[in-house]
Design an enzyme around this catalytic site. Structure first.
Site, PDB file in Angstrom:
ATOM      1  N   HIS A   1       0.832  -1.204   0.000  1.00 58.34           N
ATOM      2  CA  HIS A   1       0.000   0.000   0.000  1.00 58.34           C
ATOM      3  C   HIS A   1       0.869   1.258   0.000  1.00 58.34           C
ATOM      4  O   HIS A   1       0.594   2.216  -0.720  1.00 58.34           O
ATOM      5  CB  HIS A   1      -0.911   0.035   1.238  1.00 58.34           C
ATOM      6  CG  HIS A   1      -1.929  -1.047   1.288  1.00 58.34           C
ATOM      7  ND1 HIS A   1      -2.104  -1.849   2.397  1.00 58.34           N
ATOM      8  CD2 HIS A   1      -2.845  -1.469   0.378  1.00 58.34           C
ATOM      9  CE1 HIS A   1      -3.083  -2.702   2.176  1.00 58.34           C
ATOM     10  NE2 HIS A   1      -3.540  -2.499   0.946  1.00 58.34           N
TER      11      HIS A   1
ATOM     12  N   LYS B   1     -16.543  -7.357   5.385  1.00 59.01           N
ATOM     13  CA  LYS B   1     -15.281  -8.086   5.241  1.00 59.01           C
ATOM     14  C   LYS B   1     -14.751  -8.588   6.584  1.00 59.01           C
ATOM     15  O   LYS B   1     -13.695  -9.209   6.628  1.00 59.01           O
ATOM     16  CB  LYS B   1     -14.230  -7.184   4.588  1.00 59.01           C
ATOM     17  CG  LYS B   1     -14.475  -6.922   3.115  1.00 59.01           C
ATOM     18  CD  LYS B   1     -13.295  -6.205   2.507  1.00 59.01           C
ATOM     19  CE  LYS B   1     -13.427  -6.093   1.014  1.00 59.01           C
ATOM     20  NZ  LYS B   1     -12.230  -5.503   0.408  1.00 59.01           N
TER      21      LYS B   1
ATOM     22  N   ARG C   1      -2.438  -6.941  -8.124  1.00 55.95           N
ATOM     23  CA  ARG C   1      -1.342  -7.892  -7.889  1.00 55.95           C
ATOM     24  C   ARG C   1      -1.394  -9.059  -8.866  1.00 55.95           C
ATOM     25  O   ARG C   1      -0.377  -9.481  -9.391  1.00 55.95           O
ATOM     26  CB  ARG C   1      -1.406  -8.434  -6.459  1.00 55.95           C
ATOM     27  CG  ARG C   1      -0.986  -7.476  -5.388  1.00 55.95           C
ATOM     28  CD  ARG C   1      -0.989  -8.146  -4.029  1.00 55.95           C
ATOM     29  NE  ARG C   1      -2.148  -9.000  -3.819  1.00 55.95           N
ATOM     30  CZ  ARG C   1      -3.302  -8.618  -3.281  1.00 55.95           C
ATOM     31  NH1 ARG C   1      -3.452  -7.392  -2.872  1.00 55.95           N
ATOM     32  NH2 ARG C   1      -4.307  -9.460  -3.134  1.00 55.95           N
TER      33      ARG C   1
ATOM     34  N   SER D   1      -3.041  -7.719   2.539  1.00 59.78           N
ATOM     35  CA  SER D   1      -3.460  -7.573   3.933  1.00 59.78           C
ATOM     36  C   SER D   1      -3.895  -8.910   4.510  1.00 59.78           C
ATOM     37  O   SER D   1      -3.648  -9.192   5.688  1.00 59.78           O
ATOM     38  CB  SER D   1      -4.598  -6.552   4.046  1.00 59.78           C
ATOM     39  OG  SER D   1      -4.120  -5.260   3.788  1.00 59.78           O
TER      40      SER D   1
END
Length: 159
Positions: A18, A42, A93, A131
């Protein structure tokens, strides 16, 4: 140069990947808002105020003078309109990220036709960091200091 871009996410927690995207975005825009989403669906490991604190610690650690942090709990397209932002920053990614992000970019543009989305690929050293990987390592008490900014590592270890 565009005035304002938003880099949204749950940042649960903010990682070196990030930070890399923030650094690169900050060279392209006069101001970058790191927008921490509430994202209760989430089931984040860290509360919204903790994630906000971690982002602010990283911004201070790296001296990003043209980046700041805000939290939001509404549609990203509406949040961008409220702030007068016309650009959304996202990271990609892997190929599966592209499919999801493309769909989200189109959805946001359908809700706010002044929005563009810019996608950043990670640098090679950050390509594997997510994450969710960091959370898993933290929950299993593994070493994660090489995956997050030092200020965030210290914050998490202090909890």
């Amino acid at each position: 140069m565009k005035e304002l871009a938003i880099y949204p996410g749950t940042f649960d927690p903010l990682t070196n990947g990030h930070v890399d995207i923030i650094r690169r975005s900050a060279t392209m825009f006069k101001q970058v808002i790191i927008a921490v989403a509430k994202s209760e669906s989430k089931n984040p490991l860290y509360a919204l105020n903790e994630r906000e604190t971690m982002v602010k610690l990283a911004l201070k650690e790296y001296g990003f003078n043209n980046a700041s942090c805000l939290c939001f709990d509404n549609l990203l397209a509406d949040f961008a309109k409220e702030l007068g932002a016309t650009v959304i920053i996202r990271g990609l990614r892997v190929v599966s990220d592209f499919e999801y992000e493309l769909q989200m970019g189109y959805a946001n543009a359908s809700l706010n036709d002044s929005l563009d989305t810019i996608y950043f690929m990670p640098t090679l050293q950050n390509a594997f960091i997510s994450s969710s990987i960091v959370r898993s390592i933290i929950m299993h008490k593994g070493r994660f200091n090489h995956l997050v900014p030092e200020s965030i590592h210290n914050y998490i270890k202090g909890k």
